[in-house]
Write a protein that holds these residues in place. Structure first.
Motif, PDB file in Angstrom:
ATOM      1  N   MET A   2       0.603   8.371   7.487  1.00  0.00           N
ATOM      2  CA  MET A   2       1.942   7.982   7.922  1.00  0.00           C
ATOM      3  C   MET A   2       2.955   8.218   6.814  1.00  0.00           C
ATOM      4  O   MET A   2       4.080   8.692   7.049  1.00  0.00           O
ATOM      5  N   GLY A   3       2.576   7.887   5.579  1.00  0.00           N
ATOM      6  CA  GLY A   3       3.477   8.047   4.451  1.00  0.00           C
ATOM      7  C   GLY A   3       3.892   9.481   4.207  1.00  0.00           C
ATOM      8  O   GLY A   3       5.038   9.754   3.831  1.00  0.00           O
ATOM      9  N   GLN A   4       2.959  10.424   4.436  1.00  0.00           N
ATOM     10  CA  GLN A   4       3.302  11.834   4.230  1.00  0.00           C
ATOM     11  C   GLN A   4       4.406  12.266   5.201  1.00  0.00           C
ATOM     12  O   GLN A   4       5.363  12.950   4.824  1.00  0.00           O
ATOM     13  N   GLY A   5       4.280  11.853   6.457  1.00  0.00           N
ATOM     14  CA  GLY A   5       5.313  12.190   7.436  1.00  0.00           C
ATOM     15  C   GLY A   5       6.638  11.531   7.136  1.00  0.00           C
ATOM     16  O   GLY A   5       7.709  12.143   7.263  1.00  0.00           O
ATOM     17  N   LEU A   6       6.599  10.271   6.691  1.00  0.00           N
ATOM     18  CA  LEU A   6       7.838   9.550   6.409  1.00  0.00           C
ATOM     19  C   LEU A   6       8.540  10.105   5.176  1.00  0.00           C
ATOM     20  O   LEU A   6       9.769  10.152   5.122  1.00  0.00           O
ATOM     21  N   ARG A   7       7.777  10.518   4.183  1.00  0.00           N
ATOM     22  CA  ARG A   7       8.407  11.123   3.002  1.00  0.00           C
ATOM     23  C   ARG A   7       9.090  12.436   3.370  1.00  0.00           C
ATOM     24  O   ARG A   7      10.145  12.769   2.811  1.00  0.00           O
ATOM     25  N   TRP A   8       8.509  13.167   4.295  1.00  0.00           N
ATOM     26  CA  TRP A   8       9.157  14.391   4.767  1.00  0.00           C
ATOM     27  C   TRP A   8      10.492  14.056   5.443  1.00  0.00           C
ATOM     28  O   TRP A   8      11.503  14.713   5.193  1.00  0.00           O
ATOM     29  N   ILE A   9      10.492  13.031   6.284  1.00  0.00           N
ATOM     30  CA  ILE A   9      11.723  12.637   6.975  1.00  0.00           C
ATOM     31  C   ILE A   9      12.787  12.209   5.971  1.00  0.00           C
ATOM     32  O   ILE A   9      13.965  12.580   6.086  1.00  0.00           O
ATOM     33  N   LEU A  10      12.398  11.429   4.966  1.00  0.00           N
ATOM     34  CA  LEU A  10      13.358  11.009   3.949  1.00  0.00           C
ATOM     35  C   LEU A  10      13.888  12.204   3.162  1.00  0.00           C
ATOM     36  O   LEU A  10      15.072  12.246   2.796  1.00  0.00           O
ATOM     37  N   ARG A  34       0.816  -1.215   0.000  1.00  0.00           N
ATOM     38  CA  ARG A  34       0.000   0.000   0.000  1.00  0.00           C
ATOM     39  C   ARG A  34       0.852   1.268   0.000  1.00  0.00           C
ATOM     40  O   ARG A  34       0.383   2.327  -0.394  1.00  0.00           O
ATOM     41  N   LEU A  35       2.095   1.147   0.482  1.00  0.00           N
ATOM     42  CA  LEU A  35       2.956   2.323   0.598  1.00  0.00           C
ATOM     43  C   LEU A  35       4.310   1.967  -0.012  1.00  0.00           C
ATOM     44  O   LEU A  35       5.263   1.638   0.692  1.00  0.00           O
ATOM     45  N   PRO A  36       4.434   2.012  -1.328  1.00  0.00           N
ATOM     46  CA  PRO A  36       5.664   1.550  -1.981  1.00  0.00           C
ATOM     47  C   PRO A  36       6.836   2.502  -1.758  1.00  0.00           C
ATOM     48  O   PRO A  36       6.672   3.640  -1.311  1.00  0.00           O
ATOM     49  N   ILE A  72       2.423  12.922  14.154  1.00  0.00           N
ATOM     50  CA  ILE A  72       1.754  12.390  12.962  1.00  0.00           C
ATOM     51  C   ILE A  72       1.990  10.894  12.786  1.00  0.00           C
ATOM     52  O   ILE A  72       1.033  10.112  12.674  1.00  0.00           O
ATOM     53  N   ILE A  73       3.263  10.469  12.760  1.00  0.00           N
ATOM     54  CA  ILE A  73       3.585   9.119  12.295  1.00  0.00           C
ATOM     55  C   ILE A  73       3.095   8.040  13.257  1.00  0.00           C
ATOM     56  O   ILE A  73       2.386   7.106  12.838  1.00  0.00           O
ATOM     57  N   MET A  74       3.442   8.119  14.538  1.00  0.00           N
ATOM     58  CA  MET A  74       3.003   7.089  15.471  1.00  0.00           C
ATOM     59  C   MET A  74       1.492   7.106  15.676  1.00  0.00           C
ATOM     60  O   MET A  74       0.855   6.036  15.689  1.00  0.00           O
ATOM     61  N   GLY A  81       7.441   3.248   2.451  1.00  0.00           N
ATOM     62  CA  GLY A  81       6.847   2.017   2.959  1.00  0.00           C
ATOM     63  C   GLY A  81       7.852   1.166   3.705  1.00  0.00           C
ATOM     64  O   GLY A  81       7.534   0.553   4.730  1.00  0.00           O
ATOM     65  N   ALA A  82       9.088   1.137   3.198  1.00  0.00           N
ATOM     66  CA  ALA A  82      10.131   0.369   3.885  1.00  0.00           C
ATOM     67  C   ALA A  82      10.428   0.963   5.253  1.00  0.00           C
ATOM     68  O   ALA A  82      10.644   0.232   6.231  1.00  0.00           O
ATOM     69  N   LEU A  83      10.443   2.301   5.345  1.00  0.00           N
ATOM     70  CA  LEU A  83      10.661   2.948   6.636  1.00  0.00           C
ATOM     71  C   LEU A  83       9.479   2.703   7.562  1.00  0.00           C
ATOM     72  O   LEU A  83       9.652   2.525   8.780  1.00  0.00           O
TER      73      LEU A  83
END
Length: 695
Positions: free
Chosen positions: A466-474, A227-229, A442-444, A233-235
């Motif tokens: 969750m993906g929006q926050g993780l993409r920001w971190i990346l 769902r989150l490629p 956001i993420i947790m 998604g890996a993070l």
């Protein structure tokens, strides 16, 4: 005068009584660290003596004046720490492969991850090797999949058959380096290797509950990445299930260079954010129901729910050492809430550290344990000093708290991270300030939302957030890592630097009274020793296939390819990482076909590769040190390092002394004979060698 001095000592010792529990993990750690630092395995008489000493100290603690009793207890705890380490070592006693094996390998998949070269690795148990008796077969083996192999589709419990190469876990890449053999011992891994042939399933995954949690983890991991490629998604799977196998090497390096790699490990940050979020949601939710809130201790109910949620997260994440440590710390704090005590104190930190050391003594030597408790201890101390102080209006306090906590945790862990990983990220504070708040805000929460909506098939909502926050971190990691001067590199410290530094800081924090400032002396001494660290003039790999020579440009390597992992470790420990081909292009070696030579002061070193060139060699060929890649039975008037000698001695470091003599240090000289080192008869290499020149 003597009486006055005695009274001062008694007063200083008496002042520590209120904080004695803080010293319990310190004393256990000294005993554990002392055991792992030994170059020999103590025999039964030693352990009987330590047990007697421990019991004698416990009795002495009752007989001594109250002020001196803690000294006897400290000795008893140090002995207990060494005993705990010995018990854990004996509990992991299992066969280790004593030869190079090539042939059929059968086993059951119990773990899936990736190697440093980005290859999929499978850890197998219930191992069967062709022609190897069961009592000599390792309990577990780890195999990297090379060649045309699928990178997905492997499942927990798969019964596999493959043809591959196996050997015993490698020793340190250089004397005093990280000992993977010891690390593998405590994971019950008795052989490592690789395969380039297709891996076949001999049977479908077996049922039962033994690997049930592992199956659930991997199923969630596959679902999230579907769902989150991509790296987001890996993070996400790394944060939710602890599975980091899907993260690309580029993203991983960016996270390291931006000092955000700690977000990959399910540690105190993740466990704390998760349980805090659940605690607040439950407490606020129940408080909105007045009839219930007036009759039920809402705060304690919220603590119980958060505690069980943390336990579920521990199981879901695979229960790594870092996650166990985080759960113990959170459990101590939540139990303090249940008992109406302050949740975050040095006493709670000490109790958590004690539990971890009792359960996993080997965790002491790892960067995870050291960095986690360094950060937590520093945060407790600093926020304890700042308790009651105001930092502007209420809306600013959260921002100031994040800034202070990020700065304190970063400073506390920086020396430990530099000692283990040889690098210092300079913009880590900025990267953490831009990323860590999103983890809590956001993420947790989004991860919890996804878990709650999963039974309805609506988990995609939480995962999208969750993906929006993780993409920001990346994006932050990639941006910060790309800045000029984002990372600097440091020389690997000597073995005494980190223990001296940690003990000095602990003394400064824990001791009560003016003598606490003696800890600063130890810290300064540790940094002085680190600054004075010198690197070996010559390093020789344990295969004989690679030699490294220190030059004004940095370490020159004898080959541009081969032994790549060893080359990387050498250059990183020098504090000057570079591509192997770049290091091989530096002036330092003269290459003539299969013969490589170098002169360092009065020392002439020659490497001869292959049987053909060795057959042509007369004597030592003018060498003081002759390095061979094939076994040699000839008697030669020089120091000969062939595969047989190197297999017994391990990697070799050579320095030229002022008196034109040689100082030769081998891995075996420093590690000695321990359960995780080879048990075959050792061929020793002399420490002092007279230079013999062939005229």
């Amino acid at each position: 005068m003597a009486t006055g001095g005695k009274e001062q000592v008694q007063a200083a010792l008496s002042a520590q009584r209120g904080g004695l529990i803080h010293w319990l993990p310190v004393c256990l750690g000294i005993g554990i660290g002392g055991y792992f630092a030994l170059r020999f395995e103590p025999g039964l008489p030693v352990w009987i003596g330590l047990a007697g000493l421990s019991l004698g100290c416990l009795w002495l603690a009752r007989a001594l004046p109250q002020a001196y009793a803690p000294l006897a207890l400290a000795v008893a705890c140090i002995c207990a720490g060494a005993g705990l380490a010995k018990v854990q070592t004996a509990a992991h006693d299992a066969p280790v492969l004593s030869f190079r094996y090539y042939g059929p390998i059968a086993g059951r998949v119990v773990n899936i991850d990736r190697s440093s070269s980005d290859a999929v690795r499978l850890t197998l148990d219930r191992v069967a090797l062709d022609g190897v008796p069961l009592d000599r077969t390792p309990r577990r083996v780890r195999v990297s999949l090379h060649g045309d192999q699928p990178i997905t589709g492997w499942h927990p419990g798969d019964q596999l058959v493959l043809t591959g190469h196996l050997s015993a876990p490698n020793g340190p890449a250089e004397p005093g380096g990280f000992d993977f053999r010891r690390h593998a011992w405590f994971q019950s891994i008795g052989a490592v290797g690789y395969t380039r042939t297709p891996v076949l399933r001999s049977a479908p995954p077996e049922g039962g509950t033994a690997l049930l949690v592992f199956r659930i983890r991997m199923a969630i991991s596959e679902g999230v990445q579907t769902r989150l490629p991509g790296d987001a998604g890996a993070l996400a799977t790394a944060i939710i299930t602890g599975d980091r196998s899907g993260i690309s090497q580029t993203a991983l390096q960016d996270l390291r260079d931006a000092n955000l790699a700690h977000l990959l490990a399910i540690s105190g940050l993740h466990m704390g954010l998760l349980t805090t979020f659940i605690f607040l949601v439950v407490r606020v939710g129940l408080s909105c129901w007045p009839a219930l809130a007036l009759r039920v201790p809402v705060k304690k109910v919220a603590a119980l729910v958060a505690l069980f949620s943390g336990a579920a997260y521990l199981g879901l994440s695979g229960g790594s050492v870092a996650t166990q440590r985080a759960f113990i710390m959170v459990s101590v704090m939540l139990l303090a809430v249940l008992l109406d005590r302050r949740a975050l104190t040095l006493r709670a930190v000490a109790l958590a550290a004690t539990i971890v050391l009792v359960l996993r003594p080997d965790a002491l030597t790892g960067p995870g344990f050291q960095m986690s408790f360094a950060a937590t201890t520093a945060l407790v101390v600093v926020f304890g000093l700042l308790r009651g102080r105001q930092f502007g209006p209420g809306w600013m306090r959260g921002i100031v708290g994040v800034v202070i906590s990020s700065a304190v945790a970063g400073l506390a862990t920086a020396p430990i991270a530099a000692a283990h990983f040889n690098q210092v990220p300079h913009y880590g504070l900025l990267a953490n300030l831009a990323s860590v708040p999103l983890m809590g805000a956001i993420i947790m929460p989004a991860a919890v939302l996804a878990a709650c909506l999963a039974p309805l098939g609506l988990e995609g909502i939480g995962l999208w957030i969750m993906g929006q926050g993780l993409r920001w971190i990346l994006w932050v990691a990639g941006t910060v890592a790309g800045w000029d001067g984002a990372v600097s590199h440091v020389v690997a410290p000597g073995p005494s630097v980190l223990p001296l530094l940690c003990l000095g800081l602990l003394w400064l924090i824990l001791w009560r009274g003016a003598a606490r400032w003696a800890g600063i002396v130890a810290v300064i001494a540790a940094f002085g020793l680190w600054a004075g660290t010198t690197r070996p003039a010559i390093l020789i790999a344990d295969t004989g296939g690679l030699i490294g020579r220190m030059t004004p440009e940095g370490r020159a390597l004898s080959r541009a390819t081969g032994n790549g992992f060893v080359a990387t470790i050498w250059l990183e420990n020098d504090g000057a990482p570079a591509e192997q081909a770049v290091a091989a292009a530096r002036a330092g070696f003269l290459t003539q076909g299969a013969v490589v030579s170098a002169t360092v002061g009065p020392l002439h070193i020659v490497q001869v590769r292959g049987k053909t060139e060795l057959a042509r060699l007369k004597g030592c060929g003018g060498a003081d040190v002759l390095v061979l890649t094939v076994p040699d039975t000839a008697v030669r008037p020089c120091l000969v390092l062939d595969p047989v000698t190197l297999r017994a001695a391990g990697a070799v470091a050579i320095d030229v002394t002022d008196a034109d003599g040689l100082t030769v240090t081998t891995v075996q000289m420093l590690t000695g004979q321990r359960p995780w080192t080879p048990t075959a008869p050792q061929q020793r290499v002399a420490v002092d060698i007279q230079i013999a020149r062939v005229q």
